[in-house]
Design a protein around this motif. Sequence first.
Motif, PDB file in Angstrom:
ATOM      1  N   ARG A 158       0.837  -1.201   0.000  1.00  0.00           N
ATOM      2  CA  ARG A 158       0.000   0.000   0.000  1.00  0.00           C
ATOM      3  C   ARG A 158       0.872   1.251   0.000  1.00  0.00           C
ATOM      4  O   ARG A 158       1.892   1.304   0.697  1.00  0.00           O
ATOM      5  N   PRO A 159       0.494   2.281  -0.757  1.00  0.00           N
ATOM      6  CA  PRO A 159       1.157   3.576  -0.600  1.00  0.00           C
ATOM      7  C   PRO A 159       0.933   4.089   0.823  1.00  0.00           C
ATOM      8  O   PRO A 159       0.012   3.641   1.522  1.00  0.00           O
ATOM      9  N   PRO A 160       1.731   5.037   1.276  1.00  0.00           N
ATOM     10  CA  PRO A 160       1.583   5.540   2.651  1.00  0.00           C
ATOM     11  C   PRO A 160       0.185   6.104   2.918  1.00  0.00           C
ATOM     12  O   PRO A 160      -0.431   6.721   2.053  1.00  0.00           O
ATOM     13  N   SER A 285     -16.114 -16.116   3.164  1.00  0.00           N
ATOM     14  CA  SER A 285     -15.424 -14.841   3.331  1.00  0.00           C
ATOM     15  C   SER A 285     -15.068 -14.686   4.805  1.00  0.00           C
ATOM     16  O   SER A 285     -15.661 -15.320   5.673  1.00  0.00           O
ATOM     17  N   ASP A 286     -14.109 -13.829   5.069  1.00  0.00           N
ATOM     18  CA  ASP A 286     -13.651 -13.649   6.440  1.00  0.00           C
ATOM     19  C   ASP A 286     -13.454 -12.162   6.712  1.00  0.00           C
ATOM     20  O   ASP A 286     -13.399 -11.348   5.789  1.00  0.00           O
ATOM     21  N   TYR A 287     -13.331 -11.828   8.002  1.00  0.00           N
ATOM     22  CA  TYR A 287     -13.162 -10.425   8.362  1.00  0.00           C
ATOM     23  C   TYR A 287     -11.987 -10.244   9.308  1.00  0.00           C
ATOM     24  O   TYR A 287     -11.521 -11.197   9.951  1.00  0.00           O
ATOM     25  N   GLN A 288     -11.526  -9.009   9.388  1.00  0.00           N
ATOM     26  CA  GLN A 288     -10.527  -8.584  10.354  1.00  0.00           C
ATOM     27  C   GLN A 288     -11.095  -7.409  11.136  1.00  0.00           C
ATOM     28  O   GLN A 288     -11.941  -6.670  10.637  1.00  0.00           O
ATOM     29  N   THR A 289     -10.611  -7.233  12.364  1.00  0.00           N
ATOM     30  CA  THR A 289     -10.928  -6.020  13.105  1.00  0.00           C
ATOM     31  C   THR A 289      -9.786  -5.029  12.892  1.00  0.00           C
ATOM     32  O   THR A 289      -8.617  -5.383  13.040  1.00  0.00           O
ATOM     33  N   LYS A 290     -10.141  -3.826  12.536  1.00  0.00           N
ATOM     34  CA  LYS A 290      -9.150  -2.800  12.225  1.00  0.00           C
ATOM     35  C   LYS A 290      -9.267  -1.651  13.229  1.00  0.00           C
ATOM     36  O   LYS A 290     -10.359  -1.108  13.430  1.00  0.00           O
ATOM     37  N   HIS A 291      -8.147  -1.280  13.819  1.00  0.00           N
ATOM     38  CA  HIS A 291      -8.114  -0.138  14.729  1.00  0.00           C
ATOM     39  C   HIS A 291      -7.483   1.038  13.980  1.00  0.00           C
ATOM     40  O   HIS A 291      -6.277   1.259  14.037  1.00  0.00           O
ATOM     41  N   PHE A 292      -8.316   1.784  13.286  1.00  0.00           N
ATOM     42  CA  PHE A 292      -7.833   2.942  12.526  1.00  0.00           C
ATOM     43  C   PHE A 292      -7.742   4.146  13.463  1.00  0.00           C
ATOM     44  O   PHE A 292      -8.431   5.151  13.274  1.00  0.00           O
ATOM     45  N   ASP A 293      -6.886   4.046  14.474  1.00  0.00           N
ATOM     46  CA  ASP A 293      -6.823   5.104  15.486  1.00  0.00           C
ATOM     47  C   ASP A 293      -5.412   5.635  15.710  1.00  0.00           C
ATOM     48  O   ASP A 293      -5.155   6.314  16.699  1.00  0.00           O
ATOM     49  N   SER A 294      -4.518   5.343  14.791  1.00  0.00           N
ATOM     50  CA  SER A 294      -3.145   5.824  14.943  1.00  0.00           C
ATOM     51  C   SER A 294      -2.929   7.091  14.125  1.00  0.00           C
ATOM     52  O   SER A 294      -3.340   7.169  12.968  1.00  0.00           O
ATOM     53  N   PRO A 295      -2.267   8.100  14.720  1.00  0.00           N
ATOM     54  CA  PRO A 295      -1.951   9.312  13.962  1.00  0.00           C
ATOM     55  C   PRO A 295      -0.697   9.175  13.104  1.00  0.00           C
ATOM     56  O   PRO A 295      -0.362  10.081  12.337  1.00  0.00           O
ATOM     57  N   ASP A 296       0.006   8.050  13.232  1.00  0.00           N
ATOM     58  CA  ASP A 296       1.287   7.871  12.550  1.00  0.00           C
ATOM     59  C   ASP A 296       1.082   7.336  11.141  1.00  0.00           C
ATOM     60  O   ASP A 296       0.288   6.421  10.909  1.00  0.00           O
ATOM     61  N   VAL A 298       1.475   5.221   8.011  1.00  0.00           N
ATOM     62  CA  VAL A 298       1.879   3.839   7.763  1.00  0.00           C
ATOM     63  C   VAL A 298       2.574   3.774   6.406  1.00  0.00           C
ATOM     64  O   VAL A 298       2.031   4.208   5.394  1.00  0.00           O
ATOM     65  N   ARG A 299       3.754   3.196   6.401  1.00  0.00           N
ATOM     66  CA  ARG A 299       4.530   3.073   5.164  1.00  0.00           C
ATOM     67  C   ARG A 299       4.890   1.612   4.926  1.00  0.00           C
ATOM     68  O   ARG A 299       5.192   0.876   5.865  1.00  0.00           O
ATOM     69  N   GLY A 300       4.847   1.216   3.669  1.00  0.00           N
ATOM     70  CA  GLY A 300       5.331  -0.111   3.296  1.00  0.00           C
ATOM     71  C   GLY A 300       4.481  -1.261   3.780  1.00  0.00           C
ATOM     72  O   GLY A 300       4.992  -2.380   3.912  1.00  0.00           O
ATOM     73  N   GLU A 301       3.188  -1.034   4.019  1.00  0.00           N
ATOM     74  CA  GLU A 301       2.333  -2.122   4.498  1.00  0.00           C
ATOM     75  C   GLU A 301       2.069  -3.116   3.367  1.00  0.00           C
ATOM     76  O   GLU A 301       1.579  -2.763   2.305  1.00  0.00           O
ATOM     77  N   LYS A 302       2.364  -4.368   3.631  1.00  0.00           N
ATOM     78  CA  LYS A 302       2.228  -5.404   2.608  1.00  0.00           C
ATOM     79  C   LYS A 302       0.847  -6.038   2.660  1.00  0.00           C
ATOM     80  O   LYS A 302       0.284  -6.241   3.739  1.00  0.00           O
ATOM     81  N   VAL A 303       0.327  -6.334   1.499  1.00  0.00           N
ATOM     82  CA  VAL A 303      -0.938  -7.066   1.386  1.00  0.00           C
ATOM     83  C   VAL A 303      -0.750  -8.171   0.357  1.00  0.00           C
ATOM     84  O   VAL A 303       0.070  -8.063  -0.558  1.00  0.00           O
ATOM     85  N   SER A 304      -1.515  -9.235   0.519  1.00  0.00           N
ATOM     86  CA  SER A 304      -1.481 -10.342  -0.432  1.00  0.00           C
ATOM     87  C   SER A 304      -2.852 -10.452  -1.074  1.00  0.00           C
ATOM     88  O   SER A 304      -3.867 -10.543  -0.375  1.00  0.00           O
ATOM     89  N   ILE A 305      -2.883 -10.433  -2.397  1.00  0.00           N
ATOM     90  CA  ILE A 305      -4.139 -10.460  -3.134  1.00  0.00           C
ATOM     91  C   ILE A 305      -4.239 -11.782  -3.871  1.00  0.00           C
ATOM     92  O   ILE A 305      -3.389 -12.120  -4.701  1.00  0.00           O
ATOM     93  N   LEU A 306      -5.290 -12.543  -3.561  1.00  0.00           N
ATOM     94  CA  LEU A 306      -5.489 -13.848  -4.174  1.00  0.00           C
ATOM     95  C   LEU A 306      -6.363 -13.731  -5.414  1.00  0.00           C
ATOM     96  O   LEU A 306      -7.377 -13.027  -5.407  1.00  0.00           O
ATOM     97  N   LEU A 307      -5.957 -14.412  -6.452  1.00  0.00           N
ATOM     98  CA  LEU A 307      -6.721 -14.442  -7.703  1.00  0.00           C
ATOM     99  C   LEU A 307      -6.970 -15.895  -8.083  1.00  0.00           C
ATOM    100  O   LEU A 307      -6.033 -16.677  -8.227  1.00  0.00           O
ATOM    101  N   GLN A 308      -8.237 -16.244  -8.224  1.00  0.00           N
ATOM    102  CA  GLN A 308      -8.619 -17.595  -8.635  1.00  0.00           C
ATOM    103  C   GLN A 308      -8.617 -17.672 -10.158  1.00  0.00           C
ATOM    104  O   GLN A 308      -9.013 -16.724 -10.829  1.00  0.00           O
ATOM    105  N   TYR A 309      -8.174 -18.804 -10.713  1.00  0.00           N
ATOM    106  CA  TYR A 309      -8.233 -18.963 -12.160  1.00  0.00           C
ATOM    107  C   TYR A 309      -8.794 -20.340 -12.497  1.00  0.00           C
ATOM    108  O   TYR A 309      -8.758 -21.267 -11.694  1.00  0.00           O
ATOM    109  N   THR A 310      -9.347 -20.436 -13.692  1.00  0.00           N
ATOM    110  CA  THR A 310      -9.977 -21.686 -14.117  1.00  0.00           C
ATOM    111  C   THR A 310      -9.033 -22.573 -14.915  1.00  0.00           C
ATOM    112  O   THR A 310      -9.239 -23.783 -14.990  1.00  0.00           O
ATOM    113  N   GLY A 311      -8.011 -21.979 -15.531  1.00  0.00           N
ATOM    114  CA  GLY A 311      -7.074 -22.782 -16.311  1.00  0.00           C
ATOM    115  C   GLY A 311      -5.883 -21.950 -16.728  1.00  0.00           C
ATOM    116  O   GLY A 311      -5.893 -20.733 -16.652  1.00  0.00           O
TER     117      GLY A 311
END
Length: 324
Positions: A158-160, A285-296, A298-311
Motif C-alpha cells: 500500500r502507498p503511505p 469470506s472472512d473479516y478482520q478487526t481494524k483499529h484505525f486510530d493511529s496518527p502515525d 503507515v509506510r510499506g504495508e504489505k498485502v497479499s491479493i489472491l486471484l482464482q483462475y480456471t485454467g
Amino acid sequence: MLDKFLEYNDNRAKALTERYVLHVFNVFSPTQAKHRLGHNQPKVCRYCGKDESATAFREESHAIPIFLGNKTIIDGLECDQCNHHFGDHLENSFASYTLPHRPFQRTRGRNGIPTYKGHDLEVSAVDQSNLTICVGGEGGIDALEVEGKNQLSFPAVRPPYYPTAIHKMLIKMALAMMPDDDHRRFDYLKPWLLRKDHAPGFSGSIPVIEWTISGPVNPNKITCIVAKVKDAFSSSTYRYQFIFQYGNFQYQLVIPLAEESAQRKDFVFAPLILPDEHFRCFGLSDYQTKHFDSPDRVRGEKVSILLQYTGRSSDEPNGEGKCQ
C-alpha cells in the motif's frame, strides 16, 4: 462449514433488522440517475455550518469518494471548502489504502480504472472485462502459485496512509447520508473531521470490521446503510452503525455518540450483502478487526491479493503460463 457460514449470515441479517431501522443507498451503475442529498434544502454545510453568504457550493461533492466508483450519490450540503479539505486530508489516505485492490476489482474512478505499480508487479485494466498483470522477478508468475489450488497470490504494498484519516472518511460518509435530525447529534465530531492533523478524536470505540469477500463481484455496485437503533433496543445497543460495501470489501463501524463513549453496549454484526449463491460458488469470506486510530503514517504495508483462475495455457512465446 459453508452451511454454517450461511446460517450465521442469515442470523446476522435478522438481528440487524430486528434492532435497527435501515436507511439504504445503492449504486448500480455510473450512468444511473444522480441522487442529490439535501436537494431543495437551504444551502448550509452540514460539516462547517456555513451558509451561502459565507462559503460556496459550486462544486459537485461526492458523498462516497469518486475513486471508489461513485458518480451517483452527491452531497448537496457539503461546501467547496469542506470538499477540498476532505479530498486533501481524508480521501488521499483511503485512496492509498484501497489502491492495490482497485485494479483487480476493476473499480472505475474519475479517470478510469487505476494502475497498480509495485516491485515486479504491474496491474492495469483498459475496461471492466479485461485485466492485464505483468509479473517480473525470479520464477515469474509460477512463483506466485498457491500450492494445491488454482490460485495466484500477488504481493503488493500500500502507498503511505494515515489510519485515522480512514476512520474519519468512513464517519464522514455516514454523516453525509444521515437524516437531518440524526446528523446534528454528531456535531461534536465535525470539528475533528475538519482538523488537518490525524490525532484520534475519541477513545473507547470498538474497531472497524473489514470483510474481504471471495470471488468476482459487480465492480459498479456500492451499498451504504445507515442503521439507527429502534427505541426498544436503544439502552442496550449502539445507536448508530454504518455499513459500506464496494468491490470485494465490506466495512462496518459504530458512529460514536458522545454519551456512549464510556459505555459497553451490544454490537450487532451486519450480514454480508450478497446472495447465498455467491458463497456457494466462490467460498467463504472472512473479516478482520481494524483499529484505525493511529496518527502515525503507515509506510510499506504489505498485502497479499489472491486471484482464482480456471485454467492456464503455455502458449506464450517466452514459455510462461497465461491465466484464463
